[in-house]
Every structure is written in structure tokens, then in C-alpha cells.
Write a protein that holds these residues in place. Structure first.
Motif, mmCIF file in Angstrom:
data_model
loop_
_atom_site.group_PDB
_atom_site.id
_atom_site.type_symbol
_atom_site.label_atom_id
_atom_site.label_comp_id
_atom_site.label_asym_id
_atom_site.label_seq_id
_atom_site.Cartn_x
_atom_site.Cartn_y
_atom_site.Cartn_z
ATOM 1 N N GLU A 2 -62.052 -34.051 -53.471
ATOM 2 C CA GLU A 2 -60.837 -33.242 -53.504
ATOM 3 C C GLU A 2 -59.655 -34.096 -53.030
ATOM 4 O O GLU A 2 -59.733 -34.755 -51.996
ATOM 5 C CB GLU A 2 -61.014 -32.028 -52.605
ATOM 6 N N GLU A 3 -58.575 -34.071 -53.811
ATOM 7 C CA GLU A 3 -57.384 -34.851 -53.478
ATOM 8 C C GLU A 3 -56.215 -33.932 -53.153
ATOM 9 O O GLU A 3 -56.147 -32.809 -53.651
ATOM 10 C CB GLU A 3 -56.997 -35.760 -54.645
ATOM 11 N N VAL A 4 -55.318 -34.441 -52.306
ATOM 12 C CA VAL A 4 -54.064 -33.752 -52.012
ATOM 13 C C VAL A 4 -52.912 -34.602 -52.537
ATOM 14 O O VAL A 4 -53.057 -35.809 -52.757
ATOM 15 C CB VAL A 4 -53.894 -33.461 -50.502
ATOM 16 N N ILE A 5 -51.772 -33.956 -52.714
ATOM 17 C CA ILE A 5 -50.577 -34.626 -53.220
ATOM 18 C C ILE A 5 -49.740 -35.085 -52.029
ATOM 19 O O ILE A 5 -49.271 -34.259 -51.233
ATOM 20 C CB ILE A 5 -49.759 -33.662 -54.111
ATOM 21 N N LEU A 6 -49.584 -36.383 -51.889
ATOM 22 C CA LEU A 6 -48.722 -36.933 -50.843
ATOM 23 C C LEU A 6 -47.271 -36.768 -51.266
ATOM 24 O O LEU A 6 -46.930 -36.964 -52.438
ATOM 25 C CB LEU A 6 -49.031 -38.406 -50.612
ATOM 26 N N ASP A 9 -40.347 -36.272 -47.247
ATOM 27 C CA ASP A 9 -39.818 -35.114 -46.523
ATOM 28 C C ASP A 9 -38.947 -34.196 -47.377
ATOM 29 O O ASP A 9 -38.480 -33.163 -46.907
ATOM 30 C CB ASP A 9 -39.087 -35.541 -45.256
ATOM 31 N N GLN A 10 -38.746 -34.550 -48.648
ATOM 32 C CA GLN A 10 -38.028 -33.694 -49.593
ATOM 33 C C GLN A 10 -38.989 -33.077 -50.620
ATOM 34 O O GLN A 10 -38.554 -32.528 -51.625
ATOM 35 C CB GLN A 10 -36.931 -34.491 -50.311
ATOM 36 N N ASP A 11 -40.277 -33.223 -50.407
ATOM 37 C CA ASP A 11 -41.340 -32.724 -51.285
ATOM 38 C C ASP A 11 -41.407 -33.483 -52.611
ATOM 39 O O ASP A 11 -41.924 -32.980 -53.594
ATOM 40 C CB ASP A 11 -41.215 -31.213 -51.531
ATOM 41 N N LYS A 12 -40.928 -34.701 -52.625
ATOM 42 C CA LYS A 12 -41.043 -35.543 -53.823
ATOM 43 C C LYS A 12 -42.412 -36.215 -53.778
ATOM 44 O O LYS A 12 -42.795 -36.825 -52.780
ATOM 45 C CB LYS A 12 -39.938 -36.595 -53.839
ATOM 46 N N GLU A 13 -43.155 -36.083 -54.873
ATOM 47 C CA GLU A 13 -44.501 -36.646 -54.938
ATOM 48 C C GLU A 13 -44.449 -38.168 -54.856
ATOM 49 O O GLU A 13 -43.690 -38.814 -55.567
ATOM 50 C CB GLU A 13 -45.185 -36.212 -56.238
ATOM 51 N N ILE A 14 -45.299 -38.738 -53.964
ATOM 52 C CA ILE A 14 -45.341 -40.200 -53.817
ATOM 53 C C ILE A 14 -46.748 -40.753 -54.019
ATOM 54 O O ILE A 14 -46.956 -41.955 -53.871
ATOM 55 C CB ILE A 14 -44.772 -40.649 -52.451
ATOM 56 N N GLY A 15 -47.710 -39.879 -54.340
ATOM 57 C CA GLY A 15 -49.073 -40.349 -54.590
ATOM 58 C C GLY A 15 -50.093 -39.261 -54.323
ATOM 59 O O GLY A 15 -49.741 -38.108 -54.072
ATOM 60 N N GLY A 26 -53.110 -38.289 -41.042
ATOM 61 C CA GLY A 26 -51.923 -37.484 -40.758
ATOM 62 C C GLY A 26 -50.816 -37.675 -41.778
ATOM 63 O O GLY A 26 -49.637 -37.577 -41.432
ATOM 64 N N ARG A 27 -51.169 -37.922 -43.031
ATOM 65 C CA ARG A 27 -50.176 -38.169 -44.074
ATOM 66 C C ARG A 27 -49.554 -36.857 -44.559
ATOM 67 O O ARG A 27 -50.260 -35.863 -44.748
ATOM 68 C CB ARG A 27 -50.824 -38.887 -45.265
ATOM 69 N N LEU A 28 -48.256 -36.861 -44.763
ATOM 70 C CA LEU A 28 -47.540 -35.676 -45.244
ATOM 71 C C LEU A 28 -47.992 -35.359 -46.665
ATOM 72 O O LEU A 28 -47.983 -36.220 -47.542
ATOM 73 C CB LEU A 28 -46.027 -35.915 -45.214
ATOM 74 N N HIS A 29 -48.419 -34.113 -46.867
ATOM 75 C CA HIS A 29 -48.900 -33.690 -48.188
ATOM 76 C C HIS A 29 -48.458 -32.261 -48.481
ATOM 77 O O HIS A 29 -48.097 -31.507 -47.587
ATOM 78 C CB HIS A 29 -50.424 -33.844 -48.297
ATOM 79 N N ARG A 30 -48.497 -31.923 -49.752
ATOM 80 C CA ARG A 30 -48.049 -30.612 -50.228
ATOM 81 C C ARG A 30 -49.116 -29.558 -49.946
ATOM 82 O O ARG A 30 -50.304 -29.790 -50.139
ATOM 83 C CB ARG A 30 -47.753 -30.683 -51.722
#
Length: 175
Positions: A2-6, A9-15, A26-30
Motif C-alpha cells: 500500500e502506497e501513500v501520496i507524498l 505543505d500546499q498539497d502538491k503531489e511530490i511522489g 514522518g513524511r507529509l502525505h495526503r
């Protein structure tokens, strides 16, 4: 896997990243959180299953999860509500917020959380792998419990509740 969308801080997908790795680092994800109210204006609370990877046994909002890569956030919210609680209802996005919470098991939730609300008073088919129990409670009862027993609730619920209360008060004033 299972993957999450990184995201930034503006909710722009980066990976994307494997879910447990993202929580270990502790990576920021959606993510999304769903708040359901019944026709008495009571909030649906879910007690997370004891076997969840963190916060097992704690009380929280109706449903939370992560969209899959290339999955629309609204579609993900509807899918997960059906998977966890066995019902469908229209959902409206009401706000978003970012939070970071660390847990005793070494995991960290660092989420850009899209918050949805809906109304539902019917039957539920609870997935016991996700939720041990559910109940509807008044906003006043929940607020009192959060003040007297904060350890019984998830970190994100404690952060989101004041915003939900404010949203409910604003929505009631407009209605």
C-alpha cells in the motif's frame, strides 16, 4: 504493498512511498477524515480496532484513510467509508489542515488532511478489522470527554474537533 501520496505543505503531489515507510520517516502525505452526523445532529464516533498499526482502541471520527496514487480524494473518501462502516452517503469537503503526531511504536502521522462531512442515520455494516465499535454522541458530550479523558481519543481527532465544532456553529448560524 500500500502506497501513500507524498505532498508538500500546499498539497502538491511530490511522489509516492510505501505507507509504513512514510509513517516511520514522518513524511507529509495526503489523507482524509470523514465526520458523519445523524438526523439528531450527533456525531458518529468510531473506536479503532485494537489491531490497527497505531491508535488501536482509541475513539475517533467516523473514518480516516489515505487516497491511493492516482485516486481522486472524494472517491477515496467514499470508498473507504463503504469499506470501514458499510454505508454510502453524500460527502462535502469542509476544510483541510496539516498535523504531525508521533506514537509510542515509532510511527509518525504527518498528514495533509482533507476533511469531509456527511449525514447518515441508517444501518451500518462495520468491518471489525477497522472498527471495534461505533456510537453517536452529542457535540457537548464529546467536548466534555475530550477535556476529561483526552487519552481515549486519537491525536488527529483532538486537533480536528475544535474546527468541526466551529464549522457546525457557523453552518447552524447560516441555516
Amino acid at each position: 504493498m500500500e502506497e501513500v501520496i507524498l505532498v508538500d505543505d500546499q498539497d502538491k503531489e511530490i511522489g509516492v512511498m510505501e505507507k509504513m515507510e512514510a509513517h516511520l520517516k514522518g513524511r507529509l502525505h495526503r489523507a482524509f477524515s470523514i465526520f458523519i452526523f445523524n438526523n439528531k445532529n450527533e456525531m458518529l464516533l468510531q473506536q479503532r480496532a485494537a489491531g490497527k498499526y497505531h491508535s488501536g482502541g482509541l475513539w475517533t471520527n467516523a473514518c480516516c484513510s489515505h487516497p491511493r496514487p492516482n485516486e481522486n480524494i472524494e472517491d477515496a473518501a467514499a470508498r473507504r467509508l463503504k469499506e470501514e462502516l458499510g454505508f454510502e452517503t453524500p460527502l462535502d469537503k469542509i476544510f483541510d489542515f496539516t498535523y504531525k503526531a508521533s506514537f509510542d511504536n515509532g510511527l509518525t502521522e504527518h498528514e495533509f488532511d482533507h476533511v469531509f462531512a456527511g449525514i447518515y442515520s441508517g444501518e451500518m455494516n462495520i468491518n471489525k478489522n477497522e472498527a471495534e465499535n461505533v456510537c453517536f454522541r452529542s457535540m457537548e458530550e464529546i467536548e466534555s470527554d475530550l477535556q476529561t479523558h483526552p487519552h481515549k481519543f486519537t491525536a488527529w481527532f483532538s486537533l480536528a474537533f475544535p474546527r468541526i465544532k466551529n464549522w457546525k456553529n457557523t453552518a447552524s448560524a447560516v441555516a
